[in-house]
Design a protein around this motif. Structure first.
Motif, PDB file in Angstrom:
ATOM      1  N   UNK A 190       0.842  -1.198   0.000  1.00  0.00           N
ATOM      2  CA  UNK A 190       0.000   0.000   0.000  1.00  0.00           C
ATOM      3  C   UNK A 190       0.877   1.247   0.000  1.00  0.00           C
ATOM      4  N   UNK A 191       0.335   2.374  -0.429  1.00  0.00           N
ATOM      5  CA  UNK A 191       1.100   3.625  -0.367  1.00  0.00           C
ATOM      6  C   UNK A 191       1.468   3.967   1.073  1.00  0.00           C
ATOM      7  N   UNK A 192       2.651   4.494   1.259  1.00  0.00           N
ATOM      8  CA  UNK A 192       3.102   4.985   2.573  1.00  0.00           C
ATOM      9  C   UNK A 192       3.025   3.908   3.651  1.00  0.00           C
ATOM     10  N   UNK A 193       3.451   2.702   3.315  1.00  0.00           N
ATOM     11  CA  UNK A 193       3.385   1.606   4.295  1.00  0.00           C
ATOM     12  C   UNK A 193       4.270   1.864   5.503  1.00  0.00           C
ATOM     13  N   UNK A 194       5.286   2.727   5.350  1.00  0.00           N
ATOM     14  CA  UNK A 194       6.211   3.008   6.448  1.00  0.00           C
ATOM     15  C   UNK A 194       5.766   4.191   7.310  1.00  0.00           C
ATOM     16  N   UNK A 195       4.635   4.797   6.967  1.00  0.00           N
ATOM     17  CA  UNK A 195       4.140   5.950   7.727  1.00  0.00           C
ATOM     18  C   UNK A 195       3.410   5.483   8.985  1.00  0.00           C
ATOM     19  N   UNK A 196       3.571   6.213  10.071  1.00  0.00           N
ATOM     20  CA  UNK A 196       2.945   5.882  11.356  1.00  0.00           C
ATOM     21  C   UNK A 196       1.426   5.786  11.230  1.00  0.00           C
ATOM     22  N   UNK A 197       0.843   4.876  11.989  1.00  0.00           N
ATOM     23  CA  UNK A 197      -0.612   4.685  11.970  1.00  0.00           C
ATOM     24  C   UNK A 197      -1.335   5.690  12.853  1.00  0.00           C
ATOM     25  N   UNK A 232      -4.338  11.774  15.675  1.00  0.00           N
ATOM     26  CA  UNK A 232      -4.226  10.323  15.701  1.00  0.00           C
ATOM     27  C   UNK A 232      -5.292   9.662  14.832  1.00  0.00           C
ATOM     28  N   UNK A 233      -6.517  10.125  14.934  1.00  0.00           N
ATOM     29  CA  UNK A 233      -7.618   9.560  14.143  1.00  0.00           C
ATOM     30  C   UNK A 233      -7.418   9.810  12.651  1.00  0.00           C
ATOM     31  N   UNK A 234      -6.913  10.991  12.313  1.00  0.00           N
ATOM     32  CA  UNK A 234      -6.668  11.316  10.904  1.00  0.00           C
ATOM     33  C   UNK A 234      -5.582  10.417  10.324  1.00  0.00           C
ATOM     34  N   UNK A 235      -4.571  10.116  11.136  1.00  0.00           N
ATOM     35  CA  UNK A 235      -3.491   9.232  10.680  1.00  0.00           C
ATOM     36  C   UNK A 235      -3.999   7.807  10.493  1.00  0.00           C
ATOM     37  N   UNK A 236      -4.893   7.369  11.387  1.00  0.00           N
ATOM     38  CA  UNK A 236      -5.501   6.037  11.234  1.00  0.00           C
ATOM     39  C   UNK A 236      -6.331   5.990   9.956  1.00  0.00           C
ATOM     40  N   UNK A 237      -7.105   7.038   9.704  1.00  0.00           N
ATOM     41  CA  UNK A 237      -7.918   7.102   8.492  1.00  0.00           C
ATOM     42  C   UNK A 237      -7.041   7.009   7.252  1.00  0.00           C
ATOM     43  N   UNK A 238      -5.936   7.737   7.246  1.00  0.00           N
ATOM     44  CA  UNK A 238      -5.029   7.705   6.096  1.00  0.00           C
ATOM     45  C   UNK A 238      -4.468   6.306   5.876  1.00  0.00           C
ATOM     46  N   UNK A 260      -5.764   3.354   6.820  1.00  0.00           N
ATOM     47  CA  UNK A 260      -6.818   2.444   6.357  1.00  0.00           C
ATOM     48  C   UNK A 260      -7.213   2.761   4.921  1.00  0.00           C
ATOM     49  N   UNK A 261      -7.311   4.046   4.580  1.00  0.00           N
ATOM     50  CA  UNK A 261      -7.638   4.433   3.204  1.00  0.00           C
ATOM     51  C   UNK A 261      -6.581   3.925   2.229  1.00  0.00           C
ATOM     52  N   UNK A 262      -5.323   3.977   2.622  1.00  0.00           N
ATOM     53  CA  UNK A 262      -4.248   3.489   1.763  1.00  0.00           C
ATOM     54  C   UNK A 262      -4.360   1.982   1.545  1.00  0.00           C
ATOM     55  N   UNK A 312      -7.233  -2.504  -2.578  1.00  0.00           N
ATOM     56  CA  UNK A 312      -8.152  -3.634  -2.516  1.00  0.00           C
ATOM     57  C   UNK A 312      -7.886  -4.616  -1.397  1.00  0.00           C
ATOM     58  N   UNK A 313      -7.177  -4.188  -0.356  1.00  0.00           N
ATOM     59  CA  UNK A 313      -6.836  -5.095   0.742  1.00  0.00           C
ATOM     60  C   UNK A 313      -8.057  -5.440   1.588  1.00  0.00           C
ATOM     61  N   UNK A 314      -8.088  -6.687   2.037  1.00  0.00           N
ATOM     62  CA  UNK A 314      -9.110  -7.160   2.967  1.00  0.00           C
ATOM     63  C   UNK A 314      -8.555  -7.303   4.378  1.00  0.00           C
ATOM     64  N   UNK A 315      -7.234  -7.287   4.488  1.00  0.00           N
ATOM     65  CA  UNK A 315      -6.565  -7.429   5.779  1.00  0.00           C
ATOM     66  C   UNK A 315      -5.411  -6.441   5.877  1.00  0.00           C
ATOM     67  N   UNK A 316      -5.223  -5.913   7.083  1.00  0.00           N
ATOM     68  CA  UNK A 316      -4.006  -5.172   7.425  1.00  0.00           C
ATOM     69  C   UNK A 316      -3.282  -6.007   8.471  1.00  0.00           C
ATOM     70  N   UNK A 317      -2.054  -6.409   8.171  1.00  0.00           N
ATOM     71  CA  UNK A 317      -1.290  -7.300   9.042  1.00  0.00           C
ATOM     72  C   UNK A 317      -0.054  -6.563   9.547  1.00  0.00           C
TER      73      UNK A 317
END
Length: 242
Positions: free
Chosen positions: A164-171, A185-191, A193-195, A200-205
């Protein structure tokens, strides 16, 4: 190989199945797992909040609870990174200095241990779907792991691993950061998950369930069709069908 298992306090209290799955994966890898039921916390929450005296007291207990001549495996890059990198600030030139240094050299994150110590990346796991891997700040920057979890996930039957884009960016979790700076914090989580959804991901691991807890809270609040999973839970999934 005999290993000692360090289960962080939040996994013990909130995600015990991840702890059980860590044991299952280690045993399948051929390890004899020892678990000291007296263990508690590494002291990271207090340390990060600036309460160093309290963190030191907890850290003393941690150092007493573990051996200094056995590999200590943990399913948390964050807690592993705390011991490896920040115990220097607490225990340099103390009475427990030498044991601290020895434990620091023996503690290792789960995926790092499986791939780089045991040279194992296949466990017969199954998980149907598309997934992205989230590089936690601690995993990437403190434990220096990036290829290891991906190598493990690429061998999971039925799983398509995407980037995904920006996989190394903090959650956006950051422990108390999520409480003190809720909006950011919530905005970073949104970013994050949106990425994941954008490919087309179904899982974030990830290796860090603290990150996943934060992301899952956002997912649940927004009722999104994606799920978080710790890498130990993925590696222990579907064995009955193999």
């Amino acid at each position: 190989m005999t290993v000692e298992l360090f289960i962080p306090c939040f996994i013990d209290q909130l995600y015990p199945q991840t702890a059980y799955n860590t044991v299952k994966v280690l045993e399948k890898a051929g390890c004899k797992v020892k678990y000291n039921t007296e263990q508690t916390c590494c002291g990271q929450p207090a340390f990060n909040a600036g309460y160093w005296d309290e963190a030191k007291a907890i850290g003393y207990k941690f150092l007493e609870d573990f051996s200094d001549n056995v590999v200590i495996v943990s399913p948390s890059a964050s807690c592993t990174g705390m011991v490896k990198n920040y115990y220097n600030d607490l225990f340099t030139n103390t009475a427990i200095h030498n044991k601290c240094r020895s434990i620091q050299s023996h503690i290792i994150e789960l995926s790092d241990f499986l791939v780089n110590v045991l040279n194992k990346d296949y466990f017969g796991a199954e998980l149907e779907g598309k997934a992205v891997y989230h590089d936690s700040c601690a995993g990437l920057r403190e434990c220096k792991i990036k290829a290891e979890p991906r190598a493990l996930l690429e061998k999971v039957h039925g799983l398509e691993l995407l980037e995904m884009p920006d996989s190394e960016t903090c959650c956006g979790f950051g422990g108390t950061f999520a409480v003190k700076f809720e909006g950011i914090s919530s905005a970073m989580a949104q970013q994050k998950v949106d990425n994941a959804l954008s490919v087309g991901a179904e899982y974030i691991i990830s290796t860090d369930i603290s990150c996943l807890m934060h992301l899952q809270a956002y997912i649940d609040k927004e009722n999104l069709k994606i799920k978080t999973m710790h890498i130990a839970d993925v590696l222990a999934n579907g064995w009955g069908n193999v």
